[in-house]
Design a protein around this motif. Structure first.
Motif, PDB file in Angstrom:
ATOM      1  N   ARG A  54      67.430  20.535 -21.950  1.00 44.63           N
ATOM      2  CA  ARG A  54      66.837  19.557 -22.866  1.00 44.63           C
ATOM      3  C   ARG A  54      65.852  18.650 -22.131  1.00 44.63           C
ATOM      4  O   ARG A  54      64.824  18.268 -22.679  1.00 44.63           O
ATOM      5  CB  ARG A  54      67.942  18.736 -23.525  1.00 44.63           C
ATOM      6  CG  ARG A  54      67.488  17.950 -24.722  1.00 44.63           C
ATOM      7  CD  ARG A  54      68.642  17.285 -25.463  1.00 44.63           C
ATOM      8  NE  ARG A  54      69.652  18.246 -25.870  1.00 44.63           N
ATOM      9  CZ  ARG A  54      70.918  18.253 -25.417  1.00 44.63           C
ATOM     10  NH1 ARG A  54      71.314  17.330 -24.554  1.00 44.63           N
ATOM     11  NH2 ARG A  54      71.777  19.148 -25.832  1.00 44.63           N
ATOM     12  N   LYS A  55      66.154  18.332 -20.894  1.00 49.51           N
ATOM     13  CA  LYS A  55      65.300  17.428 -20.118  1.00 49.51           C
ATOM     14  C   LYS A  55      63.948  18.057 -19.780  1.00 49.51           C
ATOM     15  O   LYS A  55      62.937  17.355 -19.698  1.00 49.51           O
ATOM     16  CB  LYS A  55      66.020  17.030 -18.836  1.00 49.51           C
ATOM     17  CG  LYS A  55      65.309  15.987 -18.041  1.00 49.51           C
ATOM     18  CD  LYS A  55      66.189  15.457 -16.950  1.00 49.51           C
ATOM     19  CE  LYS A  55      65.572  14.234 -16.338  1.00 49.51           C
ATOM     20  NZ  LYS A  55      66.517  13.522 -15.490  1.00 49.51           N
ATOM     21  N   VAL A  56      63.922  19.373 -19.574  1.00 53.43           N
ATOM     22  CA  VAL A  56      62.673  20.058 -19.199  1.00 53.43           C
ATOM     23  C   VAL A  56      62.274  21.094 -20.248  1.00 53.43           C
ATOM     24  O   VAL A  56      61.642  22.089 -19.936  1.00 53.43           O
ATOM     25  CB  VAL A  56      62.795  20.706 -17.797  1.00 53.43           C
ATOM     26  CG1 VAL A  56      62.922  19.662 -16.717  1.00 53.43           C
ATOM     27  CG2 VAL A  56      63.944  21.689 -17.743  1.00 53.43           C
ATOM     28  N   ARG A  57      62.644  20.860 -21.509  1.00 51.29           N
ATOM     29  CA  ARG A  57      62.411  21.846 -22.570  1.00 51.29           C
ATOM     30  C   ARG A  57      60.938  22.172 -22.778  1.00 51.29           C
ATOM     31  O   ARG A  57      60.601  23.225 -23.285  1.00 51.29           O
ATOM     32  CB  ARG A  57      63.040  21.388 -23.878  1.00 51.29           C
ATOM     33  CG  ARG A  57      62.451  20.135 -24.461  1.00 51.29           C
ATOM     34  CD  ARG A  57      63.202  19.710 -25.721  1.00 51.29           C
ATOM     35  NE  ARG A  57      62.742  18.434 -26.210  1.00 51.29           N
ATOM     36  CZ  ARG A  57      63.305  17.270 -25.922  1.00 51.29           C
ATOM     37  NH1 ARG A  57      64.348  17.224 -25.134  1.00 51.29           N
ATOM     38  NH2 ARG A  57      62.810  16.151 -26.405  1.00 51.29           N
ATOM     39  N   HIS A  58      60.037  21.281 -22.375  1.00 49.22           N
ATOM     40  CA  HIS A  58      58.602  21.518 -22.508  1.00 49.22           C
ATOM     41  C   HIS A  58      58.063  22.454 -21.415  1.00 49.22           C
ATOM     42  O   HIS A  58      56.920  22.881 -21.491  1.00 49.22           O
ATOM     43  CB  HIS A  58      57.846  20.184 -22.477  1.00 49.22           C
ATOM     44  CG  HIS A  58      58.152  19.358 -21.272  1.00 49.22           C
ATOM     45  ND1 HIS A  58      59.348  18.668 -21.128  1.00 49.22           N
ATOM     46  CD2 HIS A  58      57.445  19.143 -20.148  1.00 49.22           C
ATOM     47  CE1 HIS A  58      59.331  18.043 -19.957  1.00 49.22           C
ATOM     48  NE2 HIS A  58      58.194  18.310 -19.355  1.00 49.22           N
ATOM     49  N   MET A  59      58.905  22.779 -20.418  1.00 48.42           N
ATOM     50  CA  MET A  59      58.469  23.651 -19.313  1.00 48.42           C
ATOM     51  C   MET A  59      59.244  24.951 -19.226  1.00 48.42           C
ATOM     52  O   MET A  59      59.004  25.735 -18.318  1.00 48.42           O
ATOM     53  CB  MET A  59      58.621  22.906 -17.977  1.00 48.42           C
ATOM     54  CG  MET A  59      57.661  21.766 -17.792  1.00 48.42           C
ATOM     55  SD  MET A  59      57.703  21.129 -16.108  1.00 48.42           S
ATOM     56  CE  MET A  59      59.163  20.121 -16.154  1.00 48.42           C
ATOM     57  N   VAL A  60      60.188  25.199 -20.141  1.00 45.05           N
ATOM     58  CA  VAL A  60      61.014  26.405 -20.050  1.00 45.05           C
ATOM     59  C   VAL A  60      61.145  27.062 -21.433  1.00 45.05           C
ATOM     60  O   VAL A  60      60.944  26.421 -22.463  1.00 45.05           O
ATOM     61  CB  VAL A  60      62.435  26.099 -19.508  1.00 45.05           C
ATOM     62  CG1 VAL A  60      62.376  25.562 -18.098  1.00 45.05           C
ATOM     63  CG2 VAL A  60      63.186  25.159 -20.416  1.00 45.05           C
ATOM     64  N   THR A  61      61.486  28.358 -21.410  1.00 43.78           N
ATOM     65  CA  THR A  61      61.892  29.054 -22.621  1.00 43.78           C
ATOM     66  C   THR A  61      63.308  29.568 -22.368  1.00 43.78           C
ATOM     67  O   THR A  61      63.668  29.911 -21.240  1.00 43.78           O
ATOM     68  CB  THR A  61      60.980  30.230 -22.966  1.00 43.78           C
ATOM     69  OG1 THR A  61      60.938  31.144 -21.869  1.00 43.78           O
ATOM     70  CG2 THR A  61      59.575  29.755 -23.280  1.00 43.78           C
ATOM     71  N   VAL A  62      64.100  29.611 -23.446  1.00 43.47           N
ATOM     72  CA  VAL A  62      65.507  29.979 -23.327  1.00 43.47           C
ATOM     73  C   VAL A  62      65.783  31.170 -24.244  1.00 43.47           C
ATOM     74  O   VAL A  62      65.389  31.167 -25.412  1.00 43.47           O
ATOM     75  CB  VAL A  62      66.417  28.797 -23.720  1.00 43.47           C
ATOM     76  CG1 VAL A  62      67.879  29.172 -23.569  1.00 43.47           C
ATOM     77  CG2 VAL A  62      66.096  27.581 -22.878  1.00 43.47           C
ATOM     78  N   ALA A  63      66.454  32.176 -23.694  1.00 46.56           N
ATOM     79  CA  ALA A  63      66.896  33.334 -24.483  1.00 46.56           C
ATOM     80  C   ALA A  63      68.405  33.412 -24.397  1.00 46.56           C
ATOM     81  O   ALA A  63      69.015  32.983 -23.432  1.00 46.56           O
ATOM     82  CB  ALA A  63      66.261  34.603 -23.938  1.00 46.56           C
ATOM     83  N   GLY A  64      69.016  33.960 -25.421  1.00 50.35           N
ATOM     84  CA  GLY A  64      70.456  34.153 -25.409  1.00 50.35           C
ATOM     85  C   GLY A  64      71.222  33.081 -26.131  1.00 50.35           C
ATOM     86  O   GLY A  64      72.409  32.941 -25.946  1.00 50.35           O
ATOM     87  N   GLU A  65      70.544  32.313 -26.965  1.00 48.89           N
ATOM     88  CA  GLU A  65      71.235  31.255 -27.702  1.00 48.89           C
ATOM     89  C   GLU A  65      71.897  31.832 -28.927  1.00 48.89           C
ATOM     90  O   GLU A  65      71.453  32.684 -29.582  1.00 48.89           O
ATOM     91  CB  GLU A  65      70.256  30.156 -28.113  1.00 48.89           C
ATOM     92  CG  GLU A  65      69.767  29.387 -26.904  1.00 48.89           C
ATOM     93  CD  GLU A  65      68.952  28.179 -27.295  1.00 48.89           C
ATOM     94  OE1 GLU A  65      69.532  27.090 -27.322  1.00 48.89           O
ATOM     95  OE2 GLU A  65      67.770  28.339 -27.582  1.00 48.89           O
TER      96      GLU A  65
END
Length: 65
Positions: A54-65
């Motif tokens: 959440r803190k770096v959500r503008h710099m990462v993408t997340v898969a597997g949610e």
């Protein structure tokens, strides 16, 4: 392992540059195992990891949610 014991994992990929970001955001990326563009890290899904994402959500993408 039964279904109840399986640990969910999240694949996190760095998509943004840490240039001109605060020190704590850079440290969070390193804590997630990311410090170069397009590097991917697979981590166990936990509240602590979710908070870091959440803190770096503008710099990462997340898969597997």
């Amino acid at each position: 392992m039964s279904v109840a014991q399986e640990k969910k994992t999240l694949k996190i990929t760095q998509t943004g540059s840490p240039i001109r970001r605060t020190k704590d955001q850079r440290a969070t990326l390193i804590g997630l195992g990311l410090n170069k563009m397009h590097r991917t890290s697979e981590l166990e899904d936990s509240p602590e990891v979710r908070g870091m994402i959440r803190k770096v959500r503008h710099m990462v993408t997340v898969a597997g949610e």
